[in-house]
Design a protein around this motif. Structure first.
Motif, PDB file in Angstrom:
ATOM      1  N   ARG A  67      46.971  63.351  62.907  1.00 30.54           N
ATOM      2  CA  ARG A  67      46.785  62.244  63.849  1.00 30.54           C
ATOM      3  C   ARG A  67      46.084  62.653  65.139  1.00 30.54           C
ATOM      4  O   ARG A  67      45.360  61.855  65.749  1.00 30.54           O
ATOM      5  N   THR A  68      46.306  63.876  65.595  1.00 26.77           N
ATOM      6  CA  THR A  68      45.762  64.304  66.882  1.00 26.77           C
ATOM      7  C   THR A  68      45.127  65.686  66.749  1.00 26.77           C
ATOM      8  O   THR A  68      45.442  66.456  65.845  1.00 26.77           O
ATOM      9  N   GLY A  69      44.234  65.998  67.671  1.00 23.33           N
ATOM     10  CA  GLY A  69      43.671  67.341  67.716  1.00 23.33           C
ATOM     11  C   GLY A  69      42.492  67.544  66.790  1.00 23.33           C
ATOM     12  O   GLY A  69      41.749  66.623  66.444  1.00 23.33           O
ATOM     13  N   VAL A  71      31.800  74.460  53.115  1.00 26.10           N
ATOM     14  CA  VAL A  71      32.731  75.553  52.785  1.00 26.10           C
ATOM     15  C   VAL A  71      33.552  75.935  54.006  1.00 26.10           C
ATOM     16  O   VAL A  71      34.793  76.008  53.963  1.00 26.10           O
ATOM     17  N   TRP A  72      32.866  76.188  55.107  1.00 24.96           N
ATOM     18  CA  TRP A  72      33.529  76.712  56.302  1.00 24.96           C
ATOM     19  C   TRP A  72      34.420  75.661  56.937  1.00 24.96           C
ATOM     20  O   TRP A  72      35.500  75.988  57.465  1.00 24.96           O
ATOM     21  N   SER A  73      33.990  74.402  56.898  1.00 21.94           N
ATOM     22  CA  SER A  73      34.808  73.346  57.486  1.00 21.94           C
ATOM     23  C   SER A  73      36.067  73.096  56.669  1.00 21.94           C
ATOM     24  O   SER A  73      37.147  72.850  57.227  1.00 21.94           O
ATOM     25  N   LEU A  74      35.969  73.192  55.340  1.00 22.48           N
ATOM     26  CA  LEU A  74      37.164  73.023  54.513  1.00 22.48           C
ATOM     27  C   LEU A  74      38.121  74.196  54.686  1.00 22.48           C
ATOM     28  O   LEU A  74      39.348  74.016  54.684  1.00 22.48           O
ATOM     29  N   ILE A  75      37.590  75.412  54.833  1.00 18.34           N
ATOM     30  CA  ILE A  75      38.459  76.556  55.130  1.00 18.34           C
ATOM     31  C   ILE A  75      39.213  76.304  56.430  1.00 18.34           C
ATOM     32  O   ILE A  75      40.429  76.511  56.523  1.00 18.34           O
ATOM     33  N   THR A  76      38.486  75.852  57.447  1.00 23.55           N
ATOM     34  CA  THR A  76      39.108  75.590  58.747  1.00 23.55           C
ATOM     35  C   THR A  76      40.182  74.519  58.633  1.00 23.55           C
ATOM     36  O   THR A  76      41.292  74.670  59.164  1.00 23.55           O
ATOM     37  N   MET A 134      33.772  63.725  62.365  1.00 24.86           N
ATOM     38  CA  MET A 134      32.413  64.264  62.383  1.00 24.86           C
ATOM     39  C   MET A 134      31.868  64.455  60.964  1.00 24.86           C
ATOM     40  O   MET A 134      30.694  64.205  60.688  1.00 24.86           O
ATOM     41  N   MET A 135      32.735  64.852  60.048  1.00 25.48           N
ATOM     42  CA  MET A 135      32.305  65.121  58.676  1.00 25.48           C
ATOM     43  C   MET A 135      32.062  63.847  57.880  1.00 25.48           C
ATOM     44  O   MET A 135      31.457  63.880  56.811  1.00 25.48           O
ATOM     45  N   ALA A 136      32.522  62.722  58.398  1.00 23.61           N
ATOM     46  CA  ALA A 136      32.294  61.440  57.730  1.00 23.61           C
ATOM     47  C   ALA A 136      30.933  60.845  58.077  1.00 23.61           C
ATOM     48  O   ALA A 136      30.488  59.885  57.440  1.00 23.61           O
ATOM     49  N   GLN A 195      39.498  65.025  64.515  1.00 22.49           N
ATOM     50  CA  GLN A 195      38.187  65.138  65.147  1.00 22.49           C
ATOM     51  C   GLN A 195      37.157  65.685  64.161  1.00 22.49           C
ATOM     52  O   GLN A 195      36.028  65.181  64.076  1.00 22.49           O
ATOM     53  N   MET A 196      37.530  66.717  63.397  1.00 19.38           N
ATOM     54  CA  MET A 196      36.617  67.269  62.401  1.00 19.38           C
ATOM     55  C   MET A 196      36.309  66.269  61.304  1.00 19.38           C
ATOM     56  O   MET A 196      35.154  66.096  60.908  1.00 19.38           O
TER      57      MET A 196
END
Length: 340
Positions: A51-53, A83-88, A61-63, A57-58
């Motif tokens: 819900r927050t943070g 790859v890197w965003s899903l790892i994060t 942006m990814m949508a 936010q990611m």
């Protein structure tokens, strides 16, 4: 049993529990303070991650269509690619939703090599799936871990990727004992005469994500070999000369690590597997000595944290993530020492 608490002041724990980082707050509750995951406070903290943070936010942006245009550079777009965003997102403790599952499916369709199941840096344009000659073990281990986190454990494609980690990652320590089979001999840094440390750690991370009660004998045997490989190196040293630091950069902790690793991540995996061995103790001492007078740990490297979709903690600053992981290692190792 609570000796680890001498390293965790009330002030430090309260700092980790601040609501401005809901992921760290949740893991502090469950991993350090032993709050049951079904407890109301833990459930509220977990819900706050979505819900927050950073997580919402990611995902926002990814949508965006502009981000979806980058999907084809899922690996080479460092460190904002899929790859890197899903790892994060997995490291942050995000829960799977329709958007995340769609992104996971994209990687399974475009990065996973069709025949053997490993994950590749690029898509094979003629056949689809990952390009076989560009399958790399650290990526395969990382994506196995990510996909298990997002609920793919029983998916036959994930099982195929696990099989790849078991079948093709030969553990060489400076001598070619079992040469890699083509095409898994192309990148010497990945498949050469000394198995890549990052490949070992990420494969270990992926295999350890499989619950012990459902691991196959082959998976457990490979995991045991990976553990021993790290232990003969005392985590960060040359196995042939233990006075030599084979990986000095591993002494500077970071988060998230992506394909890199460090002493802290390795110890975190080992203690989660309930490994207790005297060959870990020098590495553990490194962790203890890095605590500052405020009872916290610094971000020692910024391999990726400043290059993410949303930058995270900075090098040289006190890090909630490094502090959380350090205390988790100390706690779990201390508990295993008390139990033995």
């Amino acid at each position: 049993m609570d000796r680890w608490r001498s390293f965790a002041s009330e002030q430090t724990l309260q700092w980790l529990m601040e609501e401005n980082n809901p992921s760290v707050r949740y893991f502090t509750l469950t991993d350090l303070l032993d709050t049951p995951i079904e407890d109301d406070e833990a459930l509220k903290a977990k819900a706050a991650i979505q819900r927050t943070g950073l997580v919402p936010q990611m995902l926002e942006m990814m949508a965006r269509p502009s981000y979806q245009d980058t999907y084809r550079r899922f690996y080479t777009y460092k460190y904002e690619g899929l790859v890197w965003s899903l790892i994060t997102l997995a490291e942050l403790g995000a829960e799977p939703n329709d958007q995340i599952r769609t992104m996971c499916e994209y990687l399974l369709l475009n990065s996973q090599e069709l025949e053997d199941g490993g994950f590749s840096m690029n898509t094979a344009q003629k056949t689809g799936g990952g390009r076989k000659s560009e399958v790399i073990p650290c990526l395969t281990g990382n994506l196995v871990w990510v996909l298990i986190h997002f609920g793919y454990l029983e998916d036959e494609r994930l099982q195929k990727a696990l099989d790849h980690l078991v079948r093709f990652l030969v553990l060489n320590d400076g001598e070619v004992v079992e040469p890699q089979v083509a095409p898994y001999d192309r990148y010497d840094m990945c498949w050469g005469s000394h198995t890549c440390f990052m490949a070992v750690v990420k494969a270990l991370k992926g295999l350890s994500a499989v619950p012990k009660e459902v691991r196959t004998k082959q998976q457990q045997a490979q995991l045991d070999r990976l553990v021993e490989f790290m232990l003969i190196h005392h985590i960060y040293k040359s196995s042939h000369n233990l006075k030599k630091k084979a990986k000095p950069l591993w002494l500077h902790f970071a988060f998230p690590l992506m394909y890199q690793t460090d002493v802290l991540e390795i110890l975190d995996i080992l203690v989660s597997e309930q490994v207790k061995d005297r060959r870990m103790e020098e590495a553990l001492q490194v962790v203890l000595e890095k605590q500052n007078h405020q009872g916290r740990w610094l971000m020692g490297n910024s391999y990726a944290s400043e290059r993410l979709l949303i930058p995270m903690e900075r090098k040289g600053e006190e890090s909630k993530w490094v502090t959380l992981r350090s205390l988790r290692v100390i706690k779990r190792y201390s508990e295993q020492s008390d139990a033995s």
